[in-house]
Design an enzyme around this catalytic site. Structure first.
Site, PDB file in Angstrom:
ATOM      1  N   THR A 120      69.966  47.524   0.295  1.00 14.68           N
ATOM      2  CA  THR A 120      68.692  48.181  -0.027  1.00 14.68           C
ATOM      3  C   THR A 120      67.700  47.998   1.114  1.00 14.68           C
ATOM      4  OG1 THR A 120      69.057  47.870  -2.390  1.00 14.68           O
ATOM      5  CG2 THR A 120      66.774  48.259  -1.684  1.00 14.68           C
ATOM      6  N   THR A 179      66.603  28.872   5.520  1.00 12.50           N
ATOM      7  CA  THR A 179      65.548  29.585   6.228  1.00 12.50           C
ATOM      8  C   THR A 179      66.137  30.941   6.597  1.00 12.50           C
ATOM      9  OG1 THR A 179      64.498  27.573   7.072  1.00 12.50           O
ATOM     10  CG2 THR A 179      64.082  29.616   8.282  1.00 12.50           C
ATOM     11  N   GLU A 211      65.635  34.744   8.349  1.00 11.60           N
ATOM     12  CA  GLU A 211      64.888  35.569   9.313  1.00 11.60           C
ATOM     13  C   GLU A 211      65.007  37.017   8.871  1.00 11.60           C
ATOM     14  OE1 GLU A 211      64.337  38.228  12.680  1.00 11.60           O
ATOM     15  OE2 GLU A 211      66.330  37.694  11.976  1.00 11.60           O
ATOM     16  N   GLN A 259      66.777  20.705   4.647  1.00 15.52           N
ATOM     17  CA  GLN A 259      65.484  21.381   4.843  1.00 15.52           C
ATOM     18  C   GLN A 259      64.937  21.822   3.497  1.00 15.52           C
ATOM     19  OE1 GLN A 259      66.523  24.235   7.842  1.00 15.52           O
ATOM     20  NE2 GLN A 259      67.227  25.745   6.375  1.00 15.52           N
TER      21      GLN A 259
END
Length: 192
Positions: A108, A130, A132, A175
């Site tokens: 999508t 994380t 990007e 993290q």
């Protein structure tokens, strides 16, 4: 071997591989997330770091300037044209020693010129991902928090790896928020 929904469900329940875990694919009115046939569609949290050139710094992975980002929290994120943002998954992952996860963007978003990049989820890695998110278009792009952003395909090795991400004390282990690039240097390197 690519792992099926049955295996992913078992690992999520027995091993805590994905928390929180959505056992079904949720699609109505949202960009889908949850368990699919051979993967898991993860969601993006409501915190983002949007790239900006306000400080006119250089993008240097060895010395990344945090002023290159503007932090935003909300139900959505607007990524400027030809720019990117960092986000984090809602889901926390605990990878088994004999499994690697490969993350791919959702179709999508891809059909809107939005590309998602996540490095592999290595054996024994643990934490929030994380993510990007690149806007390749000449227009602003809207990303919806709490909805699907990417799919993880889990691949089980024929045997356990000799040295896992945890064994080598990977720098992105555990993290908990959006983590910017970092490079580790030896103490001697710091004196140069």
């Amino acid at each position: 071997m690519v792992m099926s929904d049955k295996w992913i469900r078992k690992m999520a329940k027995d091993y805590g591989m994905i928390e929180p875990f959505e056992e079904n694919l949720v699609r109505k009115g949202v960009i889908s997330y949850g368990l699919s046939s051979y993967g898991y569609d993860l969601r993006i949290a409501d915190e983002f770091k949007i790239f900006t050139n306000v400080a006119s710094t250089i993008v240097d992975p060895k010395n990344f300037d945090e002023r290159s980002f503007v932090s935003v929290k909300g139900d959505y994120c607007i990524i400027p044209p030809n720019s990117f943002a960092l986000g984090r998954s809602i889901e926390y992952f605990r990878m088994p020693r004999d499994v690697i996860g490969i993350c791919l963007g959702k179709s999508t978003y891809a059909r809107c010129g939005i590309i998602v990049n996540v490095t592999p989820l290595e054996p024994c890695w643990e934490g929030y991902l994380t993510v990007e998110i690149s806007n390749t278009t000449p227009l602003p792009a809207k990303i919806y928090a709490g909805e699907g952003i990417a799919q993880i395909i889990f691949i089980k090795g024929n045997e356990e790896c000799e040295i896992s991400y945890k064994d080598r004390k990977g720098k992105y282990m555990y993290q908990s928020g959006i983590v910017i690039p970092k490079v580790e240097f030896d103490v001697q390197d710091d004196k140069k």
